[in-house]
Design an enzyme around this catalytic site. Structure first.
Site, short mmCIF file in Angstrom:
data_model
loop_
_atom_site.label_atom_id
_atom_site.label_comp_id
_atom_site.label_asym_id
_atom_site.label_seq_id
_atom_site.Cartn_x
_atom_site.Cartn_y
_atom_site.Cartn_z
N CYS A 185 14.17 10.84 6.35
CA CYS A 185 13.92 10.44 7.62
C CYS A 185 15.27 10.53 8.31
O CYS A 185 15.23 10.94 9.63
CB CYS A 185 13.59 9.06 7.66
SG CYS A 185 11.84 8.53 7.11
N GLU A 225 9.99 2.02 10.70
CA GLU A 225 11.11 3.20 10.88
C GLU A 225 10.10 4.51 10.81
O GLU A 225 9.14 4.73 10.11
CB GLU A 225 11.82 3.03 9.48
CG GLU A 225 12.97 4.00 9.52
CD GLU A 225 13.34 4.60 8.14
OE1 GLU A 225 13.00 5.79 7.96
OE2 GLU A 225 14.14 3.92 7.49
N GLU A 282 9.84 16.99 14.98
CA GLU A 282 10.41 17.02 13.59
C GLU A 282 9.62 17.86 12.39
O GLU A 282 8.45 17.72 12.42
CB GLU A 282 10.33 15.60 12.99
CG GLU A 282 10.74 15.10 11.70
CD GLU A 282 10.57 13.64 11.27
OE1 GLU A 282 11.38 13.25 10.70
OE2 GLU A 282 9.41 13.13 11.64
N LYS A 293 0.72 -1.23 0.06
CA LYS A 293 -0.25 0.05 -0.14
C LYS A 293 0.96 1.28 0.08
O LYS A 293 1.24 1.78 1.01
CB LYS A 293 -0.87 0.09 1.23
CG LYS A 293 -1.76 1.27 1.20
CD LYS A 293 -2.39 1.60 2.58
CE LYS A 293 -2.98 2.98 2.63
NZ LYS A 293 -2.24 4.04 1.98
#
Length: 538
Positions: free
Chosen positions: A309, A275, A407, A202
Site C-alpha cells: 500500500c 487503510e 493505482e 476475516k
C-alpha cells in the site's frame, strides 16, 4: 465486502480436509494444513480451493463460513471478551511479549507459509515477521502509557477530581488483505486485544493459512482461544455479517470497499478505521545523493513486487539530477534477480494472481500504446513463475494513461521531471490519494519542512517507507481517499476503546448554596473563573 482473491480456486462442497484429497500433490503436508483449517468457524461443508503463485501448486481446501457461523463466532467472542476485559493489563501485555518470542522462534515456518501463499520474495516475507514482532513488543511495553486511567484537571482545584478511563469497545471485526498476510492478519488486532477486546477476523481467501497459523500462535502465547475467532468466505457473502455484528471495524483494502464499509458503520453508529488505496510519490530533490535515492527507489517501488500500500508508483526527480538518477535507478532495476521460489537470493518475487498480472500488464500496454517509453522491464516472465512480471520503469506517462492516476499495485513506476520544488509538491498532491510519500535530499531539515506540505498520512525523508512503518510509536494511515483512522502509536490502540470520564465533587456542589440566588451564584462563578485564569489554570 473484500474482493474475492482470484488466485484461489472455486468453492466446492468438499473435501473440507485436504488430508483426504487424493486429486493432487499438495505443496504442504496435508495433516499440517488440516490442523490449521480446523481453526475456521464453519458449518457449511463447503470448501475453497487455494493454489500457490509458485507454480500453481495446490495448498488447501479452506472450510467456508456462513452468516450463521459469523454470528456464532461473535457470540463466543463476546463471552470470552467479558472475561478477558477483567484480566489485568500486565497479564495482557505479558501475552504479547510471549507472542513476540514465538514469532522470532517460529520465523522459518512463518516465512515458508507466507511465501507459499503469496509468492513474495523471502526477504519480504521476513519483514512481516519483524514488523509483527515489533508491534507486539511496542504495545506490550507501552500498555500502561496508553491505557492507564489518567487524572485530568477538575473544574475546581481540590474540590473536583476528574479521571479518564479507557473502556474496550467489545468485539472488533478485522478484514485483512492478501498482500501482507501475516503482518496484516495480526498487527491491527494485537492492540485491540491489549485494550481488552475480542476479535473476529476475516482474512483474504488466498492467504488463509498464514492467518490461521498466526491465530494458532496467539493460542500458544496464552490468549484464550475463543478470544480470536476466524471466519472464511467471500466478502459479499459474509463481509456484511462481520460489519453488522462488530462493535468496531478495521479494514485494509480497496477504496471502493472502504466506502461501502464506512456507510454500513455509519448506519450503525460504530467506528471504523480504513487503510485504502494509494498512488504514492517520491521526490528526489536537486541536492539528493543520487545513488542513495536510486537504492531507496528500488526498495520503495519493487518491494513485494509493488503489492504494498505504501510503495512508490510516481517518481518526481529534479532537472539537475534527473539523468544521473535515471541511469542509476534503471541499472539497479535491471540487476534485480526475479523468481517465484523460497530462495533468499530472489530480489523480487511473484504477483499474487492472474488478475493482478492482468492489471499490471494492461497498465503497461496502455501506457506504451499511448506513447510512454519503457526504460526497462515491461513483460511477464512465465518462465520464472505463472504471475511474475518484470520490474518496469516508464517515462513519458501522461494523464490519459491508465497508470497515471489509478493505482497499479504492481512493479511499475513512472518517472517525471520537475523544475521547482513548488511544482513537485503540487504534483505529489495531485489526485485523490494521500497515503505515503518519500523525499530524498542531503538537507534533512529541508526535507522535513517540505514533508509538511505533502498531503499524505506518512512522509519519509531519505527512506521510501520503512522509517515510518517501522517506528511503532508513529501513527500510520491515509488522508483523503487513502482512508481514515490510524494503526500504530497511541491512535492504534485508543481507536479500540471508549473514553469514559468520571468526576467526583467534594464539599460543595456546582450549584447555588446556602439559599444563594441564581444571579449571585453567577457572580460568584464569574469571580472564580477570573481567579483561575490569573492563576494560569487550564
Amino acid at each position: 465486502m473484500t474482493e474475492q482473491s482470484p488466485t484461489s480456486g472455486p468453492i466446492t462442497d468438499g473435501p473440507a480436509d485436504p488430508e483426504h484429497d487424493t486429486t493432487a500433490a499438495y505443496a504442504l503436508d496435508r495433516s499440517y494444513v488440516a490442523a490449521l483449517t480446523r481453526r475456521v468457524v464453519s458449518s457449511s461443508g463447503r470448501t475453497h480451493a487455494v493454489f500457490s503463485p509458485i507454480g500453481g501448486a495446490p495448498l488447501a481446501h479452506v472450510p467456508q463460513s456462513t452468516p450463521a457461523d459469523v454470528a456464532g463466532a461473535f457470540a463466543r467472542a463476546r463471552t470470552a471478551q467479558a472475561a478477558w476485559a477483567a484480566t489485568s493489563l500486565d497479564d495482557r501485555a505479558a501475552a504479547l511479549l510471549r507472542l513476540h518470542d514465538l514469532l522470532l522462534d517460529r520465523q522459518e515456518e512463518l516465512i515458508d507459509l507466507v511465501v507459499w501463499e503469496s509468492g513474495k520474495a523471502r526477504k519480504d516475507a521476513y519483514l512481516e515477521v519483524a514488523h509483527l514482532a515489533l508491534t507486539a513488543r511496542y504495545y506490550a511495553r507501552t500498555a500502561h502509557e496508553h491505557l492507564d486511567t489518567r487524572r485530568v484537571g477538575g473544574m475546581f482545584p481540590l474540590l473536583t477530581r476528574a479521571e479518564v478511563h479507557r473502556v474496550p469497545k467489545g468485539v472488533v471485526g478485522i478484514i485483512s488483505p492478501w498482500n501482507y498476510p501475516l503482518s496484516m492478519a495480526l498487527c491491527d488486532g494485537l492492540p485491540a486485544l491489549l485494550a481488552g477486546n475480542a476479535v473476529v477476523a476475516k482474512p483474504d481467501a488466498q492467504t488463509m493459512l498464514t492467518a490461521l497459523l498466526a491465530a494458532q500462535l496467539l493460542d500458544e502465547a496464552g490468549f484464550p482461544p475463543e478470544l480470536w475467532q476466524v471466519v472464511a468466505g467471500p466478502g459479499p457473502e459474509i463481509g456484511g455479517a462481520v460489519v453488522g455484528a462488530a462493535d468496531y471495524v478495521c479494514f485494509t483494502g480497496s477504496t471502493a470497499t472502504g466506502r461501502l464499509i464506512a456507510r454500513q458503520c455509519g448506519d450503525r453508529l460504530i467506528g471504523c478505521s480504513l487503510e485504502l488505496g494509494g498512488k504514492n510519490p517520491m521526490l528526489v530533490l536537486r541536492d539528493a545523493d543520487v545513488h542513495r535515492a536510486a537504492d531507496g527507489a528500488v526498495r520503495g517501488v519493487f518491494a513485494n513486487a509493488g503489492q504494498l500500500c505504501v510503495s512508490m508508483e510516481r517518481l518526481f526527480v529534479a532537472d539537475q539530477v534527473y539523468d544521473r538518477f535515471v541511469d542509476a535507478f534503471v541499472s539497479r532495476t535491471r540487476a534485480m534477480t526475479l523468481g517465484a521460489s523460497h530462495d533468499w537470493t530472489v530480489d523480487m518475487g511473484s504477483l499474487i494472481s492472474q488478475a493482478q498480472l492482468d492489471t499490471v500488464a494492461a497498465h503497461v500496454e496502455d501506457a506504451v500504446a499511448k506513447g510512454a517509453t519503457v526504460l526497462c522491464g515491461g513483460t511477464a516472465r512465465p518462465d520464472l513463475g505463472p504471475f511474475v512480471f518484470e520490474p518496469t520503469v516508464l517515462e513519458g506517462v501522461t494523464a490519459d494513461m491508465e497508470c497515471f492516476a489509478r493505482e497499479t499495485f504492481g512493479p511499475v513506476v513512472a518517472l517525471y521531471r520537475f523544475h521547482s520544488e513548488d511544482e513537485a509538491v503540487a504534483r505529489a498532491n495531485d489526485g485523490t490519494y494521500g497515503l505515503n510519500a518519500s523525499i530524498y535530499t542531503r538537507d534533512a531539515a529541508r526535507g522535513r519542512a517540505l514533508a509538511r506540505r505533502i498531503r499524505c498520512g506518512t512522509v519519509n525523508v531519505n527512506e521510501p517507507y520503512g522509517a515510518t512503518f517501522g517506528s511503532l510509536g508513529a501513527p500510520m494511515g491515509g488522508m483523503r481517499e487513502s482512508g481514515t483512522g490510524r494503526r500504530q502509536g497511541a491512535e492504534g490502540v485508543l481507536r479500540y476503546t471508549e473514553a469514559q470520564s468520571v468526576a467526583t465533587q467534594r464539599l460543595v456542589p456546582i450549584a447555588p448554596m446556602f439559599g444563594m440566588s441564581e444571579e449571585n451564584h453567577a457572580k460568584v462563578m464569574t469571580g472564580a473563573l477570573r481567579l483561575l485564569d490569573k492563576l494560569g489554570r487550564a
